[in-house]
Design a protein around this motif. Structure first.
Motif, PDB file in Angstrom:
ATOM      1  N   GLY A  62       0.819  -1.206   0.000  1.00 28.75           N
ATOM      2  CA  GLY A  62       0.000   0.000   0.000  1.00 28.75           C
ATOM      3  C   GLY A  62       0.852   1.255   0.000  1.00 28.75           C
ATOM      4  O   GLY A  62       2.048   1.242   0.333  1.00 28.75           O
ATOM      5  N   ASP A 119      -2.756   4.174   2.995  1.00 29.65           N
ATOM      6  CA  ASP A 119      -3.100   2.754   2.910  1.00 29.65           C
ATOM      7  C   ASP A 119      -1.904   1.851   3.176  1.00 29.65           C
ATOM      8  O   ASP A 119      -2.025   0.632   3.113  1.00 29.65           O
ATOM      9  CB  ASP A 119      -3.665   2.433   1.519  1.00 29.65           C
ATOM     10  N   GLY A 136      -0.690   6.784   8.024  1.00 31.06           N
ATOM     11  CA  GLY A 136      -0.007   6.090   6.952  1.00 31.06           C
ATOM     12  C   GLY A 136       1.438   6.545   6.854  1.00 31.06           C
ATOM     13  O   GLY A 136       2.094   6.837   7.863  1.00 31.06           O
TER      14      GLY A 136
END
Length: 438
Positions: free
Chosen positions: A194, A198, A270
């Protein structure tokens, strides 16, 4: 020009009048005892707090070489808007600040700064200590014991030589303490594919282990003891690293992101939460906060390390490490004062008095007669949400988006208005920043 601040509440709770003449604090007296006729301008503080300007002993303003991320103008505007009146820039630019000529170039670039500054000299295999120490350095460092942005990690023998040279020059050594031999490479291999928010950025925290920091801190302190050098540990992210520094009589700093963020926040952040050293467990974060509150930690400094959104929106392996923070450090700490988790005098010491003492900058860090008029006016009853779009760093984002904070109304650098938010529109001053080692 002269400015009189009336009825100003200082960090220790005393209410005082403070007279600024030119670039210096001329008088600090009981409230109501200084004559307004002696000043060109009157600022009625009306119970608000007048604090010494913060000294951020660890920023990366990215020039030369990476001005698309930040430059001295945008970085210093961000500093002034956050109540920071002195910044110390680190050497991992392009070229790295490891020669006298590179120091000269950076000082020239810093002519765009709204705030005062110091320039740290770095260490690589190509460093030139003779020319470096001929220049007005703030300190030696950030000396990297493991690669980070700029790939400036050095071997043990070179580190020992650099520390010995700094000791001979009576210069503090600031150390980025991580031992790459103790990184868990298998953890990084388990990371998914990702990108951005993500990505499994927790793999970065598992990879650059807490044990790697603690071991490197102890190694750096042992080398410093052998040479009689003053060692300052940068961005300690673990209670173990903080305790090791304290036990050895060394100084250390903690960043706002290690103070207020943990691995529990990585699902939201993230790769925007990837930094070196990485975020730690919530348990370790709380232990670090306790050491900041109780006086074990010497200073808070930001490791302001901006990158563009596009650069950070990558995989956990490819995203650059670092987050911006120079504008939000003092506002976040002042929020903790409002909430009763930190004492205002403690905050003053963490961001002003202690860095001035550790790095020998006697004119900074205090509201006292004869000191530089580096002053910040704040209203602890006034808060607003941190929003990346409202901040002034060129990168335009923050890991603290949505958090409440107390921002300055007015920032003075040596008596000059650097930032003023008292009217309908905020205003910035001119580029009058000077090298504090002048």
């Amino acid at each position: 020009m002269s400015t009189l601040f009336t009825d100003a509440t200082l960090a220790d709770g005393r209410v005082r009048d403070v007279l600024v003449e030119g670039e210096t604090i001329a008088r600090v007296a009981d409230a109501g005892t200084l004559d307004p006729a002696d000043a060109h301008e009157i600022v009625d503080c009306d119970g608000r707090h007048l604090l010494p300007g913060a000294i951020d002993a660890h920023v990366h303003f990215r020039e030369p070489g990476f001005a698309h991320k930040e430059d001295w103008h945008t970085g210093s505007r961000s500093a002034a808007a956050g109540g920071v009146t002195t910044v110390v820039d680190q050497p991992n630019t392009d070229p790295p600040t490891v020669t006298g000529a590179a120091v000269d170039e950076k000082i020239d670039l810093a002519a765009k700064s709204l705030v005062d500054f110091g320039i740290n000299g770095g260490v690589t295999a190509d460093w030139d200590p003779d020319s470096l120490f001929e220049r007005p350095l703030f300190a030696l460092g950030e000396v990297f014991l493991a690669d980070s942005t700029g790939d400036m990690g050095i071997e043990a023998d070179l580190f020992a030589d650099a520390v010995a040279r700094a000791a001979a020059e009576d210069t503090v050594v600031t150390v980025h303490a991580e031992d790459a031999d103790l990184f868990d490479r298998a953890a990084l291999e388990r990371a998914g594919d990702g990108v951005g928010r993500d990505a499994d950025v927790d793999a970065w925290s598992a990879y650059r282990t807490a044990e790697a920091e603690a071991a490197a801190v102890e190694r750096a302190l042992a080398v410093g003891a052998d040479s009689g050098a003053a060692i300052h540990i940068a961005h300690t992210s673990t209670p173990e690293g903080i305790d090791a520094a304290g036990d050895a009589g060394a100084t250390c700093e903690v960043t706002p992101h290690h103070l207020f963020l943990s691995r529990a926040d990585l699902d939201d952040l993230g790769t925007f939460g990837r930094m070196n050293p990485p975020l730690r467990s919530e348990e370790r974060r709380k232990a670090v906060f306790e050491r900041v509150a109780d006086g074990t930690v010497d200073i808070v400094a930001t490791d302001h390390a901006p990158h563009t959104r596009a650069e950070k929106d990558a995989s956990v392996r490819d995203a650059p490490s670092g987050v911006p923070g120079v504008e939000t450090m003092l506002p976040l700490l002042l929020r903790e004062v409002r909430e009763g988790t930190l004492d205002l005098e403690r905050v003053r010491d963490l961001v002003a008095a202690n860095p001035a003492a550790i790095f020998d900058v006697p004119g900074k860090g205090r509201v006292a007669e004869g000191a530089d008029a580096d002053l910040v006016l704040v209203d602890l009853d006034s808060t607003r949400e941190i929003r990346g779009d409202d901040l002034h760093s060129k990168c335009g984002w923050t890991p603290f988006d949505g958090r409440e904070a107390v921002f300055p109304e007015l920032t003075l650098v040596r008596g000059h208005v650097a930032y003023d938010a008292r009217g309908d529109d905020e205003a910035f001053g001119d580029a009058i920043g000077e090298n504090v080692r002048r």
